[in-house]
Design a protein around this motif. Structure first.
Motif, PDB file in Angstrom:
ATOM      1  N   ALA A  96       1.883   0.462  38.051  1.00  0.00           N
ATOM      2  CA  ALA A  96       1.942   0.467  39.522  1.00  0.00           C
ATOM      3  C   ALA A  96       0.557   0.465  40.162  1.00  0.00           C
ATOM      4  O   ALA A  96       0.386  -0.020  41.281  1.00  0.00           O
ATOM      5  CB  ALA A  96       2.734   1.669  40.008  1.00  0.00           C
ATOM      6  N   ASP A  97      -0.425   1.043  39.486  1.00  0.00           N
ATOM      7  CA  ASP A  97      -1.808   0.996  39.948  1.00  0.00           C
ATOM      8  C   ASP A  97      -1.979   1.510  41.377  1.00  0.00           C
ATOM      9  O   ASP A  97      -2.677   0.925  42.200  1.00  0.00           O
ATOM     10  CB  ASP A  97      -2.342  -0.439  39.834  1.00  0.00           C
ATOM     11  N   GLY A  98      -1.283   2.606  41.677  1.00  0.00           N
ATOM     12  CA  GLY A  98      -1.465   3.252  42.974  1.00  0.00           C
ATOM     13  C   GLY A  98      -0.820   2.565  44.157  1.00  0.00           C
ATOM     14  O   GLY A  98      -1.067   2.936  45.313  1.00  0.00           O
ATOM     15  N   ASN A  99      -0.005   1.549  43.938  1.00  0.00           N
ATOM     16  CA  ASN A  99       0.673   0.860  45.042  1.00  0.00           C
ATOM     17  C   ASN A  99       1.777   1.761  45.593  1.00  0.00           C
ATOM     18  O   ASN A  99       2.793   1.994  44.936  1.00  0.00           O
ATOM     19  CB  ASN A  99       1.259  -0.468  44.542  1.00  0.00           C
ATOM     20  N   ASP A 100       1.587   2.256  46.822  1.00  0.00           N
ATOM     21  CA  ASP A 100       2.533   3.215  47.396  1.00  0.00           C
ATOM     22  C   ASP A 100       3.932   2.648  47.556  1.00  0.00           C
ATOM     23  O   ASP A 100       4.930   3.356  47.361  1.00  0.00           O
ATOM     24  CB  ASP A 100       2.023   3.707  48.759  1.00  0.00           C
ATOM     25  N   ASP A 101       4.026   1.367  47.918  1.00  0.00           N
ATOM     26  CA  ASP A 101       5.346   0.755  48.089  1.00  0.00           C
ATOM     27  C   ASP A 101       6.119   0.728  46.779  1.00  0.00           C
ATOM     28  O   ASP A 101       7.344   0.922  46.764  1.00  0.00           O
ATOM     29  CB  ASP A 101       5.212  -0.676  48.624  1.00  0.00           C
ATOM     30  N   ILE A 102       5.404   0.489  45.693  1.00  0.00           N
ATOM     31  CA  ILE A 102       6.063   0.452  44.382  1.00  0.00           C
ATOM     32  C   ILE A 102       6.304   1.863  43.868  1.00  0.00           C
ATOM     33  O   ILE A 102       7.375   2.156  43.325  1.00  0.00           O
ATOM     34  CB  ILE A 102       5.214  -0.360  43.386  1.00  0.00           C
ATOM     35  N   LEU A 103       5.345   2.758  44.062  1.00  0.00           N
ATOM     36  CA  LEU A 103       5.514   4.137  43.596  1.00  0.00           C
ATOM     37  C   LEU A 103       6.718   4.800  44.259  1.00  0.00           C
ATOM     38  O   LEU A 103       7.370   5.664  43.661  1.00  0.00           O
ATOM     39  CB  LEU A 103       4.247   4.948  43.877  1.00  0.00           C
ATOM     40  N   ALA A 104       7.036   4.357  45.468  1.00  0.00           N
ATOM     41  CA  ALA A 104       8.174   4.933  46.192  1.00  0.00           C
ATOM     42  C   ALA A 104       9.498   4.607  45.507  1.00  0.00           C
ATOM     43  O   ALA A 104      10.517   5.267  45.759  1.00  0.00           O
ATOM     44  CB  ALA A 104       8.194   4.417  47.629  1.00  0.00           C
ATOM     45  N   LEU A 105       9.491   3.604  44.634  1.00  0.00           N
ATOM     46  CA  LEU A 105      10.716   3.223  43.926  1.00  0.00           C
ATOM     47  C   LEU A 105      11.009   4.142  42.747  1.00  0.00           C
ATOM     48  O   LEU A 105      12.113   4.130  42.204  1.00  0.00           O
ATOM     49  CB  LEU A 105      10.600   1.784  43.402  1.00  0.00           C
ATOM     50  N   PHE A 106      10.021   4.935  42.333  1.00  0.00           N
ATOM     51  CA  PHE A 106      10.165   5.759  41.148  1.00  0.00           C
ATOM     52  C   PHE A 106      10.333   7.229  41.529  1.00  0.00           C
ATOM     53  O   PHE A 106       9.591   7.745  42.368  1.00  0.00           O
ATOM     54  CB  PHE A 106       8.945   5.595  40.238  1.00  0.00           C
ATOM     55  N   PRO A 107      11.279   7.924  40.921  1.00  0.00           N
ATOM     56  CA  PRO A 107      11.471   9.361  41.215  1.00  0.00           C
ATOM     57  C   PRO A 107      10.339  10.184  40.619  1.00  0.00           C
ATOM     58  O   PRO A 107       9.759   9.819  39.595  1.00  0.00           O
ATOM     59  CB  PRO A 107      12.798   9.675  40.525  1.00  0.00           C
ATOM     60  N   PHE A 108      10.034  11.286  41.276  1.00  0.00           N
ATOM     61  CA  PHE A 108       8.963  12.159  40.792  1.00  0.00           C
ATOM     62  C   PHE A 108       9.474  13.565  40.494  1.00  0.00           C
ATOM     63  O   PHE A 108       8.711  14.508  40.473  1.00  0.00           O
ATOM     64  CB  PHE A 108       7.835  12.239  41.826  1.00  0.00           C
ATOM     65  N   ASP A 109      10.779  13.685  40.262  1.00  0.00           N
ATOM     66  CA  ASP A 109      11.317  15.012  39.972  1.00  0.00           C
ATOM     67  C   ASP A 109      11.371  15.268  38.468  1.00  0.00           C
ATOM     68  O   ASP A 109      11.892  16.267  38.013  1.00  0.00           O
ATOM     69  CB  ASP A 109      12.711  15.188  40.567  1.00  0.00           C
ATOM     70  N   ASP A 110      10.835  14.313  37.672  1.00  0.00           N
ATOM     71  CA  ASP A 110      10.780  14.520  36.225  1.00  0.00           C
ATOM     72  C   ASP A 110       9.550  15.355  35.884  1.00  0.00           C
ATOM     73  O   ASP A 110       8.526  15.293  36.557  1.00  0.00           O
ATOM     74  CB  ASP A 110      10.660  13.194  35.471  1.00  0.00           C
ATOM     75  N   ILE A 111       9.656  16.115  34.832  1.00  0.00           N
ATOM     76  CA  ILE A 111       8.489  16.800  34.289  1.00  0.00           C
ATOM     77  C   ILE A 111       7.784  15.816  33.368  1.00  0.00           C
ATOM     78  O   ILE A 111       8.392  15.239  32.472  1.00  0.00           O
ATOM     79  CB  ILE A 111       8.907  18.058  33.496  1.00  0.00           C
ATOM     80  N   GLN A 112       6.494  15.598  33.611  1.00  0.00           N
ATOM     81  CA  GLN A 112       5.758  14.641  32.795  1.00  0.00           C
ATOM     82  C   GLN A 112       4.498  15.288  32.233  1.00  0.00           C
ATOM     83  O   GLN A 112       3.867  16.106  32.882  1.00  0.00           O
ATOM     84  CB  GLN A 112       5.369  13.403  33.608  1.00  0.00           C
ATOM     85  N   ILE A 113       4.187  14.932  31.006  1.00  0.00           N
ATOM     86  CA  ILE A 113       2.949  15.366  30.367  1.00  0.00           C
ATOM     87  C   ILE A 113       2.220  14.113  29.919  1.00  0.00           C
ATOM     88  O   ILE A 113       2.773  13.313  29.162  1.00  0.00           O
ATOM     89  CB  ILE A 113       3.223  16.280  29.150  1.00  0.00           C
ATOM     90  N   SER A 114       1.002  13.950  30.438  1.00  0.00           N
ATOM     91  CA  SER A 114       0.207  12.756  30.122  1.00  0.00           C
ATOM     92  C   SER A 114       0.970  11.476  30.416  1.00  0.00           C
ATOM     93  O   SER A 114       0.916  10.504  29.667  1.00  0.00           O
ATOM     94  CB  SER A 114      -0.214  12.773  28.643  1.00  0.00           C
TER      95      SER A 114
END
Length: 360
Positions: free
Chosen positions: A333-351
């Motif tokens: 996604a490379d920091g594209n806000d419009d694209i990042l908005a398509l992905f949920p961020f409620d997952d726990i992520q490591i690296s």
């Protein structure tokens, strides 16, 4: 215009030298004598040995180019089809003298059985000059084996009639059982030519006289660049032909031979929202992967196309699939806000790796 695949890198055109030409086996078809060849040569324009200018190039990667059969009917020519048609005298002669009957018949037979130095029969030449009525007379006259003769560029009369958009000639050729599977020097069948040039009517005529099974086999064939008819129609954004091929049973998920792209991958690369929507609505696999593991969503995100990425997500694209570089679409996604908005961020992520489902 003939076929085998050779893998290459993603966008590369592959030029195989493999000889797929089919010999007609007709011994009666002879080469012109030197005098006849000289006349035909003048009709075609300068050859590679006569001049280095004024050539009508068609295939850039062929060392010695030809003028007439290289899918062009507009070349300069001193050759008169009217004269040739008159010599052939396909119509009934008016009571010729008995003494000249045998000689005239032999002359007509020799002319009709001639193959030029470039491999063209009189039927090839009639089509090149867009003399449809004359070509149709010849088709009626010739046996099937002659109809399938390939010239030095491996073009059959069917290839040429399709390129020049002569649907009635295509119809007559197919009715006479001319092969729809022979490939030209680029590996294209006549249907490939129709899809590349947008010859919808010619494509329609090809399907009327052949079985669905035979047509299905043609749809699977790849040219030397690894492209099927569906891929070519997609690349040229010919929606009408795309719908036609789908109706005739084309596999929407067939992969091209160089990098494994489906028509959906190509549509994404073209940023063609209409074609993406059409393919998805017709049941294309949204998660189909290329040889490197990239899905259409990987390509859309990597090209920063938020609109198409959104269409793919709405169609159920798996956002967590990884390519061979172990990257998800989100990683591209490379920091594209419009694209990042398509992905949920409620997952726990490591690296950057999702750890949903891990028991603590």
């Amino acid at each position: 215009m003939m076929m085998a695949n050779k893998p290459g890198d993603e966008g590369a055109k592959v030029d195989l030298g493999e000889d797929s030409r089919v010999d007609s086996g007709i011994e009666c078809l002879k080469s012109l004598n030197k005098e006849d060849q000289g006349g035909m040569k003048a009709a075609r324009g300068p050859s590679s040995s006569d001049s280095d200018s004024g050539k009508d190039k068609v295939v850039d990667n062929v060392a010695e180019e030809r003028v007439d059969s290289a899918y062009s009917s507009a070349y300069s020519s001193a050759f008169s089809m009217e004269s040739l048609m008159e010599q052939c005298r396909l119509s009934e002669p008016e009571a010729p003298p008995i003494a000249h009957e045998t000689q005239g018949a032999e002359e007509d037979s020799n002319l009709l059985a001639t193959i030029t130095e470039d491999g063209d029969t009189i039927l090839h030449l009639a089509i090149i000059h867009e003399e449809s009525e004359f070509a149709q007379q010849l088709i009626d006259l010739f046996p099937k084996d002659v109809l399938d003769i390939q010239n030095n560029l491996y073009q059959t009369p069917l290839h040429l009639a399709t390129y020049l958009n002569l649907p009635m000639v295509v119809r007559d050729l197919v009715q006479k059982k001319a092969s729809v599977e022979l490939q030209d020097q680029d590996g294209n069948t006549a249907l490939h030519v129709a899809c590349e040039q947008g010859r919808m009517e010619c494509a329609g005529e090809m399907t009327k006289e052949i079985s669905m099974r035979q047509f299905a086999e043609v749809l699977k064939m790849q040219n030397w660049r690894g492209l099927t008819c569906l891929h070519l129609a997609a690349l040229h954004k010919n929606y009408r032909l795309m719908k036609f091929l789908m109706k005739k049973g084309a596999d929407l998920n067939v992969q091209e031979g160089t990098s494994g792209k489906t028509a959906l991958h190509l549509a994404v690369e073209l940023h063609d929202e209409v074609l993406v929507t059409l393919l998805l609505n017709k049941g294309a696999n949204v998660d189909a992967a290329m040889f490197n593991g990239c899905t259409a969503l990987h390509l859309a995100v990597g090209r920063q196309d938020a609109t198409i990425a959104h269409l793919l997500c709405q169609s159920g694209a798996d956002k967590m699939l990884r390519n061979m570089e172990d990257e998800t679409a989100l990683d591209l996604a490379d920091g594209n806000d419009d694209i990042l908005a398509l992905f949920p961020f409620d997952d726990i992520q490591i690296s950057g790796r999702s750890v949903v489902g891990i028991k603590f």
